[in-house]
Design a protein around this motif. Structure first.
Motif, PDB file in Angstrom:
ATOM      1  N   ILE A 233       0.880  -1.180   0.000  1.00 14.13           N
ATOM      2  CA  ILE A 233       0.000   0.000   0.000  1.00 14.13           C
ATOM      3  C   ILE A 233       0.912   1.222   0.000  1.00 14.13           C
ATOM      4  CG2 ILE A 233      -1.890   1.199   1.182  1.00 14.13           C
ATOM      5  CD1 ILE A 233      -2.230  -1.511   2.778  1.00 14.13           C
ATOM      6  N   HIS A 234       0.897   1.984  -1.077  1.00 14.23           N
ATOM      7  CA  HIS A 234       1.816   3.119  -1.190  1.00 14.23           C
ATOM      8  C   HIS A 234       1.492   4.206  -0.172  1.00 14.23           C
ATOM      9  CE1 HIS A 234       3.521   6.856  -2.740  1.00 14.23           C
ATOM     10  NE2 HIS A 234       4.409   6.109  -3.382  1.00 14.23           N
ATOM     11  N   GLY A 235       0.215   4.490  -0.025  1.00  8.35           N
ATOM     12  CA  GLY A 235      -0.205   5.403   1.037  1.00  8.35           C
ATOM     13  C   GLY A 235      -0.331   6.856   0.638  1.00  8.35           C
ATOM     14  N   VAL A 236       0.418   7.295  -0.375  1.00  9.04           N
ATOM     15  CA  VAL A 236       0.314   8.723  -0.733  1.00  9.04           C
ATOM     16  C   VAL A 236       0.549   8.887  -2.240  1.00  9.04           C
ATOM     17  CG1 VAL A 236       2.671   9.238   0.078  1.00  9.04           C
ATOM     18  CG2 VAL A 236       1.010  11.077  -0.063  1.00  9.04           C
ATOM     19  N   MET A 237      -0.418   8.320  -2.981  1.00  9.83           N
ATOM     20  CA  MET A 237      -0.290   8.276  -4.444  1.00  9.83           C
ATOM     21  C   MET A 237      -0.695   9.594  -5.089  1.00  9.83           C
ATOM     22  SD  MET A 237      -1.964   4.590  -5.342  1.00  9.83           S
ATOM     23  CE  MET A 237      -1.777   4.779  -7.094  1.00  9.83           C
ATOM     24  N   ASN A 238      -0.179  10.689  -4.562  1.00  7.89           N
ATOM     25  CA  ASN A 238      -0.439  11.980  -5.191  1.00  7.89           C
ATOM     26  C   ASN A 238       0.266  12.023  -6.542  1.00  7.89           C
ATOM     27  OD1 ASN A 238      -1.882  12.728  -2.934  1.00  7.89           O
ATOM     28  ND2 ASN A 238      -0.089  13.596  -1.897  1.00  7.89           N
ATOM     29  N   PRO A 253       4.259   7.062   3.982  1.00  9.16           N
ATOM     30  CA  PRO A 253       3.426   6.266   4.888  1.00  9.16           C
ATOM     31  C   PRO A 253       3.074   4.887   4.327  1.00  9.16           C
ATOM     32  CG  PRO A 253       2.109   7.898   3.749  1.00  9.16           C
ATOM     33  CD  PRO A 253       3.494   8.040   3.207  1.00  9.16           C
ATOM     34  N   CYS A 254       3.939   4.317   3.514  1.00  7.70           N
ATOM     35  CA  CYS A 254       3.614   3.030   2.885  1.00  7.70           C
ATOM     36  C   CYS A 254       3.628   1.894   3.911  1.00  7.70           C
ATOM     37  CB  CYS A 254       4.597   2.733   1.764  1.00  7.70           C
ATOM     38  SG  CYS A 254       6.279   2.579   2.328  1.00  7.70           S
ATOM     39  N   ALA A 255       3.033   0.779   3.521  1.00  7.89           N
ATOM     40  CA  ALA A 255       2.958  -0.374   4.426  1.00  7.89           C
ATOM     41  C   ALA A 255       2.586  -1.605   3.611  1.00  7.89           C
ATOM     42  CB  ALA A 255       1.900  -0.127   5.495  1.00  7.89           C
ATOM     43  N   PHE A 256       2.713  -2.762   4.218  1.00 11.67           N
ATOM     44  CA  PHE A 256       2.254  -4.000   3.587  1.00 11.67           C
ATOM     45  C   PHE A 256       1.019  -4.491   4.340  1.00 11.67           C
ATOM     46  CE2 PHE A 256       6.196  -3.726   1.474  1.00 11.67           C
ATOM     47  CZ  PHE A 256       6.192  -4.615   0.413  1.00 11.67           C
ATOM     48  N   SER A 268      -1.937   7.910   8.515  1.00 13.11           N
ATOM     49  CA  SER A 268      -2.645   8.804   9.436  1.00 13.11           C
ATOM     50  C   SER A 268      -3.228  10.023   8.716  1.00 13.11           C
ATOM     51  CB  SER A 268      -1.681   9.280  10.526  1.00 13.11           C
ATOM     52  OG  SER A 268      -0.617   9.996   9.913  1.00 13.11           O
ATOM     53  N   ILE A 269      -2.639  10.392   7.563  1.00 11.04           N
ATOM     54  CA  ILE A 269      -3.139  11.601   6.895  1.00 11.04           C
ATOM     55  C   ILE A 269      -4.200  11.275   5.833  1.00 11.04           C
ATOM     56  CG2 ILE A 269      -1.146  13.106   7.295  1.00 11.04           C
ATOM     57  CD1 ILE A 269      -0.219  12.377   4.420  1.00 11.04           C
ATOM     58  N   ASP A 270      -4.437   9.988   5.578  1.00 12.16           N
ATOM     59  CA  ASP A 270      -5.384   9.602   4.533  1.00 12.16           C
ATOM     60  C   ASP A 270      -6.737   9.297   5.170  1.00 12.16           C
ATOM     61  OD1 ASP A 270      -6.567   8.863   2.187  1.00 12.16           O
ATOM     62  OD2 ASP A 270      -5.295   7.122   1.820  1.00 12.16           O
ATOM     63  N   ARG A 271      -7.386  10.357   5.633  1.00 10.61           N
ATOM     64  CA  ARG A 271      -8.590  10.156   6.455  1.00 10.61           C
ATOM     65  C   ARG A 271      -9.753   9.568   5.668  1.00 10.61           C
ATOM     66  NH1 ARG A 271      -6.677  15.019   8.491  1.00 10.61           N
ATOM     67  NH2 ARG A 271      -5.472  14.634  10.388  1.00 10.61           N
ATOM     68  N   ASP A 272      -9.809   9.847   4.363  1.00 11.95           N
ATOM     69  CA  ASP A 272     -10.923   9.306   3.564  1.00 11.95           C
ATOM     70  C   ASP A 272     -10.567   7.976   2.915  1.00 11.95           C
ATOM     71  OD1 ASP A 272     -12.345  11.601   4.126  1.00 11.95           O
ATOM     72  OD2 ASP A 272     -11.437  12.681   2.434  1.00 11.95           O
ATOM     73  N   CYS A 469       3.668  10.522   7.296  1.00 11.02           N
ATOM     74  CA  CYS A 469       4.335  10.963   6.076  1.00 11.02           C
ATOM     75  C   CYS A 469       5.842  11.068   6.259  1.00 11.02           C
ATOM     76  CB  CYS A 469       3.752  12.271   5.584  1.00 11.02           C
ATOM     77  SG  CYS A 469       3.533  12.206   3.798  1.00 11.02           S
ATOM     78  N   GLY A 470       6.257  11.276   7.485  1.00 12.73           N
ATOM     79  CA  GLY A 470       7.672  11.157   7.797  1.00 12.73           C
ATOM     80  C   GLY A 470       8.571  12.123   7.074  1.00 12.73           C
TER      81      GLY A 470
END
Ligand code: AMP
Ligand code: MG
Length: 471
Positions: A233-238, A253-256, A268-272, A469-470
């Motif tokens: 999950i990339h997390g911030v695909m802007n 903020p990526c994760a598996f 944490s920033i992807d509220r929707d 986002c770090g």
């Protein structure tokens, strides 16, 4: 000295800003990627002198200009905490950008300090090298250097710089910048530069915008299906975090994913939950719509025709993604070609995994290696259906599992392990587990005896885990 080139500066000057301030990075190597340095044949050692030589070029670094849609909102961005030192040609004639991340303020830093924390740079190192080991297109991490600076975030943190290699840092957002703030000549120059750099097979004729978009769309369809293969999950695909080359970039903020849930979203920033696991293909398509819009005038001089061509290109993304996803999921179950009888089997498995909260990675691992320690009781009927289908397709299970071993990893960077290793490294200055993790991630499709367990996830970890986002 390792001399870097400056091909990017062939673009109009509006695409970059020369960084005039001294780099002044007092740095100690914290992590160094020996195997990547060797692969690149950076013929300088020890690592300290390689780094010194990469930084000491005769030309100044540049910060690249770009814009982007961040969570749907358009902003002017640019390299605010990174800079391009130059390009390096690898032994197999591939051109790589050599980038410094966390190296200080640039013209695009806005209110930021241009710095990066050690924990964020370690995160990027771990995830990018994990993706490389998994065989997924990605930017690479050559080294993390500590700067000795304390930098101010929610609390004081250690500063660090990452040396990143990328096929380029051309982004969807670079095109958005050219359209919003420059002119059609700049857009055309950027497109031609991108074609030469990444898609040199495309003929430089009046159909090149179409062929270029087709090529980028193709690369992204494949890339996203690869992410889904391993539960990434990339997390911030802007749009500023989507490359033209088709490499995964910017590991914030990526994760598996652990237990299978299409809505999984740890950021944490992807509220929707805009960038949740199963939203990634539609968000990639959304981004590619923005890229296609940028090139509308180059697709056809008549707007209605240009729009019709653009719509057809975007439909191709859906078709290509579906094709890539089906091939990938078939392979995860040992079928080497798409078969209409297998499709419901895939759907059933995903529905069962979701319903019974089964771990995505462990389930495929158990199917691939007949691993008895992993509980598959909820799949008893499904396992019979799978075995029956393999037999009716004339595929023996062993052959199926040989194929499955090439696509179902033994090792992924489990979120809790990554957090633990970063904590140990940053707070305790203890690297041994981190080194073990990085070693295991080099050969993720090989069964191994490792002191680290990649199969046990702490209870309720998914419910409480958050990524940041770090910066
Ligand atoms: P990212 O979240 O890394 O994709 O960054 C989004 C935008 O914020 C980019 O333009 C970055 O250059 C900028 N940015 C992030 N962190 C900082 C920082 N510490 N200082 C200046 N700019 C930053
Ligand atoms: Mg970014």
């Amino acid at each position: 000295m390792t001399t870097l080139t400056q091909h990017y500066q062939q673009l109009p000057a509006c695409f970059y800003s020369v960084v005039e301030n001294d780099l002044n990075i007092k740095s100690d190597i914290y992590l160094f990627n020996d195997s990547l340095a060797e692969e690149m044949q950076f013929n300088v050692s020890p690592p300290e002198s390689l780094i010194e030589s990469l930084m000491a070029q005769d030309h100044r670094p540049i910060a690249q200009a770009y814009a982007g849609h961040q969570f749907g909102n358009f902003n002017m961005l640019g390299d605010g905490r990174a800079m391009l030192l130059g390009e390096y040609q690898s032994p197999n004639m591939q051109m790589f950008d050599v980038h410094l991340k966390g190296s200080g303020r640039t013209e695009f830093s806005r209110g930021g300090d241009g710095k990066a924390t050690l924990s964020a740079m370690l995160r990027e190192y771990i995830y990018s090298e994990a993706m490389a080991g998994l065989g997924i297109p990605t930017t690479r991490s050559l080294a993390v250097l500590t700067t000795g600076e304390k930098i101010s975030r929610q609390q004081e943190e250690q500063g660090a710089v990452l040396i990143r290699l990328a096929k380029s840092h051309l982004r969807v957002g670079t095109f958005e910048y050219a359209v919003a703030f420059q002119n059609i000549e700049a857009v055309t120059a950027l497109m031609d530069f991108s074609i030469q750099r990444h898609y040199p097979h495309i003929e430089m004729n009046e159909k090149r915008a179409y062929n270029f978009l087709k090529a980028v769309i193709n690369k992204q369809a494949k890339l996203i299906s690869e992410w889904l293969r391993v539960g990434f999950i990339h997390g911030v695909m802007n749009t500023d975090n989507m490359t033209i080359s088709g490499e995964t970039i910017d590991f914030g903020p990526c994760a598996f994913m652990n237990k299978y849930d299409p809505q999984t979203c740890f950021s944490s920033i992807d509220r929707d939950q805009r960038y949740a696991f199963s939203a990634q293909q539609s968000m990639a398509k959304w981004n590619l719509c923005r890229l296609t819009e940028c090139l509308l005038p180059l697709l056809d001089s008549e707007e209605p025709q240009a729009i019709a061509i653009a719509q057809q290109l975007i439909r191709e993304f859906d078709e290509q993604f579906e094709q890539c996803w089906q091939v990938m999921m078939h392979q995860k179950l040992g079928f080497d070609k798409i078969d209409d009888n297998v499709k419901p089997l895939i759907e059933d498995l995903l529905a069962l995994m979701f319903h019974h909260k089964l771990d995505y990675h462990n389930t495929f691992y158990a199917l691939t290696y007949d691993a008895e320690q992993i509980e598959l009781a909820p799949l008893t009927q499904w396992l019979e259906d799978w075995a029956g289908l393999l037999t009716s397709q004339g595929v023996d299970k062993q052959t199926a599992q040989e194929l499955m071993k090439t696509v179902n990893p033994v090792v992924i960077p489990r979120n809790h392990l990554v957090e633990q290793m970063i904590h140990e490294a940053v707070e305790l200055n203890e690297q041994s587990n981190l080194q073990q993790l990085l070693l295991d991630l080099k050969t993720p499709y090989t069964k191994k005896v490792s002191p680290l367990s990649y199969f046990d996830i702490p209870a309720n970890h998914d419910e409480t885990h958050q990524t940041f986002c770090g910066t």
